[in-house]
Design a protein around this motif. Structure first.
Motif, PDB file in Angstrom:
ATOM      1  N   ALA A   9       0.849  -1.199   0.000  1.00 44.81           N
ATOM      2  CA  ALA A   9       0.000   0.000   0.000  1.00 44.81           C
ATOM      3  C   ALA A   9       0.885   1.250   0.000  1.00 44.81           C
ATOM      4  O   ALA A   9       0.639   2.203  -0.755  1.00 44.81           O
TER       5      ALA A   9
ATOM      6  N   GLN B 292       3.944   1.505  -1.067  1.00 45.39           N
ATOM      7  CA  GLN B 292       4.614   1.620  -2.371  1.00 45.39           C
ATOM      8  C   GLN B 292       3.654   2.102  -3.457  1.00 45.39           C
ATOM      9  O   GLN B 292       4.070   2.698  -4.437  1.00 45.39           O
ATOM     10  N   ALA B 293       2.355   1.824  -3.265  1.00 47.36           N
ATOM     11  CA  ALA B 293       1.376   2.237  -4.280  1.00 47.36           C
ATOM     12  C   ALA B 293       0.999   3.709  -4.132  1.00 47.36           C
ATOM     13  O   ALA B 293       0.270   4.246  -4.967  1.00 47.36           O
TER      14      ALA B 293
ATOM     15  N   ASP C 142      -6.144   1.244   0.184  1.00 44.19           N
ATOM     16  CA  ASP C 142      -5.252   2.376  -0.070  1.00 44.19           C
ATOM     17  C   ASP C 142      -5.826   3.231  -1.186  1.00 44.19           C
ATOM     18  O   ASP C 142      -6.717   2.802  -1.914  1.00 44.19           O
TER      19      ASP C 142
ATOM     20  N   VAL D 241      -2.073   3.889  -6.694  1.00 42.46           N
ATOM     21  CA  VAL D 241      -2.156   3.808  -8.156  1.00 42.46           C
ATOM     22  C   VAL D 241      -3.123   2.722  -8.655  1.00 42.46           C
ATOM     23  O   VAL D 241      -3.567   2.778  -9.796  1.00 42.46           O
ATOM     24  N   GLY D 242      -3.415   1.748  -7.822  1.00 38.74           N
ATOM     25  CA  GLY D 242      -4.320   0.680  -8.255  1.00 38.74           C
ATOM     26  C   GLY D 242      -3.675  -0.199  -9.314  1.00 38.74           C
ATOM     27  O   GLY D 242      -2.483  -0.066  -9.612  1.00 38.74           O
TER      28      GLY D 242
ATOM     29  N   VAL E 166      -2.931  -7.143 -14.232  1.00 42.91           N
ATOM     30  CA  VAL E 166      -2.029  -7.277 -13.072  1.00 42.91           C
ATOM     31  C   VAL E 166      -2.768  -7.999 -11.940  1.00 42.91           C
ATOM     32  O   VAL E 166      -2.261  -8.953 -11.361  1.00 42.91           O
TER      33      VAL E 166
ATOM     34  N   ILE F 147      -1.456 -11.288  -9.194  1.00 48.27           N
ATOM     35  CA  ILE F 147      -0.710 -10.831  -8.016  1.00 48.27           C
ATOM     36  C   ILE F 147      -0.344 -11.945  -7.035  1.00 48.27           C
ATOM     37  O   ILE F 147       0.595 -11.793  -6.280  1.00 48.27           O
TER      38      ILE F 147
ATOM     39  N   PHE G 196       5.683 -12.757  -9.378  1.00 47.85           N
ATOM     40  CA  PHE G 196       5.073 -11.752 -10.255  1.00 47.85           C
ATOM     41  C   PHE G 196       5.234 -10.385  -9.594  1.00 47.85           C
ATOM     42  O   PHE G 196       4.791 -10.165  -8.467  1.00 47.85           O
ATOM     43  N   THR G 197       5.890  -9.471 -10.289  1.00 48.73           N
ATOM     44  CA  THR G 197       6.060  -8.124  -9.749  1.00 48.73           C
ATOM     45  C   THR G 197       6.043  -7.119 -10.880  1.00 48.73           C
ATOM     46  O   THR G 197       6.407  -7.439 -12.006  1.00 48.73           O
TER      47      THR G 197
ATOM     48  N   LYS H 168       7.424  -4.174 -10.014  1.00 48.52           N
ATOM     49  CA  LYS H 168       8.386  -3.213  -9.444  1.00 48.52           C
ATOM     50  C   LYS H 168       9.796  -3.532  -9.910  1.00 48.52           C
ATOM     51  O   LYS H 168      10.071  -4.675 -10.312  1.00 48.52           O
TER      52      LYS H 168
ATOM     53  N   GLY I  40      10.843  -4.854  -5.461  1.00 51.03           N
ATOM     54  CA  GLY I  40       9.908  -5.969  -5.394  1.00 51.03           C
ATOM     55  C   GLY I  40      10.553  -7.306  -5.700  1.00 51.03           C
ATOM     56  O   GLY I  40      11.452  -7.408  -6.538  1.00 51.03           O
ATOM     57  N   THR I  41      10.075  -8.326  -5.009  1.00 54.81           N
ATOM     58  CA  THR I  41      10.520  -9.691  -5.312  1.00 54.81           C
ATOM     59  C   THR I  41       9.350 -10.487  -5.885  1.00 54.81           C
ATOM     60  O   THR I  41       9.527 -11.594  -6.360  1.00 54.81           O
TER      61      THR I  41
ATOM     62  N   LEU J 232       7.034 -11.721  -4.071  1.00 62.22           N
ATOM     63  CA  LEU J 232       6.691 -12.804  -3.137  1.00 62.22           C
ATOM     64  C   LEU J 232       5.781 -12.345  -2.005  1.00 62.22           C
ATOM     65  O   LEU J 232       5.255 -13.166  -1.265  1.00 62.22           O
ATOM     66  N   GLY J 233       5.584 -11.032  -1.887  1.00 63.23           N
ATOM     67  CA  GLY J 233       4.794 -10.513  -0.767  1.00 63.23           C
ATOM     68  C   GLY J 233       3.393 -11.103  -0.720  1.00 63.23           C
ATOM     69  O   GLY J 233       2.956 -11.621   0.309  1.00 63.23           O
TER      70      GLY J 233
ATOM     71  N   THR K  10      -6.733   0.416  -4.082  1.00 58.46           N
ATOM     72  CA  THR K  10      -6.848  -1.037  -4.012  1.00 58.46           C
ATOM     73  C   THR K  10      -7.386  -1.434  -2.651  1.00 58.46           C
ATOM     74  O   THR K  10      -7.110  -0.771  -1.651  1.00 58.46           O
TER      75      THR K  10
HETATM   76  P1  ADP Z   1       6.135  -7.065  -4.891  1.00 57.12           P
HETATM   77  O1  ADP Z   1       5.563  -6.059  -3.950  1.00 57.12           O
HETATM   78  O2  ADP Z   1       7.478  -7.553  -4.452  1.00 57.12           O
HETATM   79  O3  ADP Z   1       6.119  -6.630  -6.322  1.00 57.12           O
HETATM   80  P2  ADP Z   1       3.827  -8.567  -4.202  1.00 57.12           P
HETATM   81  O4  ADP Z   1       3.519 -10.015  -4.298  1.00 57.12           O
HETATM   82  O5  ADP Z   1       3.735  -7.927  -2.858  1.00 57.12           O
HETATM   83  O6  ADP Z   1       5.244  -8.373  -4.841  1.00 57.12           O
HETATM   84  O7  ADP Z   1       2.875  -7.776  -5.188  1.00 57.12           O
HETATM   85  C1  ADP Z   1       2.802  -8.179  -6.552  1.00 57.12           C
HETATM   86  C2  ADP Z   1       2.333  -7.045  -7.428  1.00 57.12           C
HETATM   87  O8  ADP Z   1       0.990  -6.723  -7.115  1.00 57.12           O
HETATM   88  C3  ADP Z   1       3.081  -5.733  -7.245  1.00 57.12           C
HETATM   89  O9  ADP Z   1       4.264  -5.705  -8.017  1.00 57.12           O
HETATM   90  C4  ADP Z   1       2.053  -4.716  -7.729  1.00 57.12           C
HETATM   91  O10 ADP Z   1       2.050  -4.615  -9.127  1.00 57.12           O
HETATM   92  C5  ADP Z   1       0.738  -5.347  -7.338  1.00 57.12           C
HETATM   93  N1  ADP Z   1       0.205  -4.778  -6.076  1.00 57.12           N
HETATM   94  C6  ADP Z   1       0.235  -5.356  -4.863  1.00 57.12           C
HETATM   95  N2  ADP Z   1      -0.361  -4.579  -3.944  1.00 57.12           N
HETATM   96  C7  ADP Z   1      -0.771  -3.458  -4.579  1.00 57.12           C
HETATM   97  C8  ADP Z   1      -1.448  -2.248  -4.156  1.00 57.12           C
HETATM   98  N3  ADP Z   1      -1.819  -2.058  -2.891  1.00 57.12           N
HETATM   99  N4  ADP Z   1      -1.706  -1.318  -5.113  1.00 57.12           N
HETATM  100  C9  ADP Z   1      -1.347  -1.532  -6.394  1.00 57.12           C
HETATM  101  N5  ADP Z   1      -0.709  -2.632  -6.849  1.00 57.12           N
HETATM  102  C10 ADP Z   1      -0.408  -3.584  -5.945  1.00 57.12           C
END
Ligand code: ADP
Ligand code: MG
Length: 384
Positions: free
Chosen positions: A289, A291-292, A316, A319-320, A325, A329, A334-335, A337, A342-343, A345-346, A371
């Motif tokens: 959130a 980072q977005a 949040d 940017v959505g 995408v 997720i 899949f990233t 960033k 970003g990895t 993996l979050g 989002t």
């Molecule tokens: P990472 O953060 O390392 O890229 P995540 O698994 O946490 O990996 O998220 C994968 C992708 O999902 C992000 O790269 C982003 O494009 C999208 N994403 C996740 N959370 C949000 C959010 N709150 N707002 C917008 N895009 C998001």
């Protein structure tokens, strides 16, 4: 007067022949129509709109006056009709039932008046045919729904299976890499401390150290991702987990001009779970959130009691993301960033942890507006 009625003495014979011929013709029309429907449902297997449109276009040919017959099928409020359909006084209709529920109707109208027959201008046979067509449409819809449900379950299963497989693979790779990586890191740190290292070499060594630290972070996440099932279990309050996770971000949120809004239900029932892992879920969501919302925004976290579960919503105003995408997720790695941020993996980690707690996590997003992640965790875990 038809010639058949005129011709004695074997008029009765001729009459019967005409009658038989026209009955046969009706029967052929009826069978052609039903056969056409079966063919359509095979040809456009899976595309219910095309099937229904095709069936609507087949129907007029089965009626006595095909040139002035128009058909319409209505299902759940959506209509499929032949060109020029408009409701008229000479109308025949049958209800469509699927899974025991009324779902719509199939109708036929004549655009010009025709003499009265069994049911308005329509023949008794046409009533039977219409009823049969309606029944067939009902069956097509039931079959289509069954397929939809099956393919949804299959995707879900595939996803879970892929996560588990990747988890095992990741754990293996992570363990293999951890050891050499520790060696590289250790020796690089030693080399950098060496008194006679020229300045530019020391810079390069520092780059090695930084890269190792980053790699170590990735491995740590991989191992976390690969962990199956909750380790520690205790009765805990999700509100406390949230408060604990937010403490870690206090400084960050201020720095990024993000307003934090929390609405935590004070009567939230406790749940069974692993506090460390659930904290990790919150940390991952809040990190995303933040980072977005590079220009600042509002982060809202709410909890509420559901039916048999507790619900946590993380919103949040960032940017959505678009559907392309959003649909990926939870895929490991899949990233969108760059490599420092970003990895990928979050969210797979969050998904794995929530699933191991018997819960669900889902995302909705509006590109450019924000989002929302919704987590549901059962108050009592299944099987307990
Ligand atoms: P990472 O953060 O390392 O890229 P995540 O698994 O946490 O990996 O998220 C994968 C992708 O999902 C992000 O790269 C982003 O494009 C999208 N994403 C996740 N959370 C949000 C959010 N709150 N707002 C917008 N895009 C998001
Ligand atoms: Mg992330």
């Amino acid at each position: 007067m038809t010639p058949a009625q005129e011709a004695p003495p074997d008029g009765a014979h001729a009459n019967a022949a005409v009658y038989a011929a026209s009955a046969l013709q009706e029967r052929v029309k009826e069978l052609t129509c039903l056969y056409g429907i079966s063919q359509l449902s095979e040809r456009f297997d899976g595309c219910i709109e095309k099937i229904l449109q095709g069936v609507a276009e087949l129907i007029p040919a089965g009626w006595q006056y095909p040139d002035i017959a128009r058909a319409r099928i209505t299902i759940d409020g959506c209509s499929y009709s032949t060109a020029g359909f408009s409701p008229g006084p000479q109308r025949q209709a049958a209800a469509i039932v699927a899974d025991g529920r009324p779902r719509g109707s199939v109708e036929i109208v004549y655009t010009e008046l025709r003499p009265e027959r069994d049911e308005g201008p329509f023949l008794g046979e046409e009533r039977s045919l219409l009823d049969e067509v309606a029944a067939k449409i009902g069956l097509i819809i039931e079959r289509h729904q069954g397929k939809d449900e099956r393919s949804r379950l299959q995707t879900q299963l595939l996803h879970a299976d892929r996560l588990a497989t990747i988890g095992q693979l990741a754990a293996g790779v992570a363990h293999e890499l951890n050891e050499p990586l520790s060696g590289i890191l250790g020796f690089a740190q030693l080399a950098r401390k060496h008194p006679n290292v020229p300045a530019h070499a020391a810079d390069d060594i520092q780059k090695i150290v930084n890269a190792c630290l980053h790699a170590r972070e990735v491995i740590k996440r991989l191992l976390l991702f690969a962990r199956q099932g909750p380790r520690a279990r205790s009765r805990l309050s999700l509100n406390e987990i949230i408060a604990g996770a937010l403490d870690l971000f206090e400084h960050h949120l201020k720095k990024e001009a993000i307003t934090l809004v929390t609405a935590l239900d004070p009567y939230l029932p406790k749940i069974e779970g692993d506090p460390g892992q659930l904290t990790q879920v919150l940390v991952n969501l809040v990190t995303n959130a933040i980072q977005a919302m590079p220009q600042g925004g509002t982060l809202t976290i709410r909890t509420a009691a559901g039916a048999g579960d507790v619900v946590c919503v993380v919103d949040d105003t960032g940017v959505g993301m678009g559907e392309d995408v959003r649909s990926r997720i939870f895929d490991p790695f899949f990233t969108t960033k760059d490599v420092d941020h970003g990895t990928g993996l979050g969210l797979p980690v969050a998904h794995g942890i929530v699933a191991a707690h018997g819960g669900t996590i889902a995302a909705e997003s509006d590109p450019g507006r924000g989002t929302r992640f919704t987590i549901r965790l059962p108050i009592e875990e299944p099987g307990e």
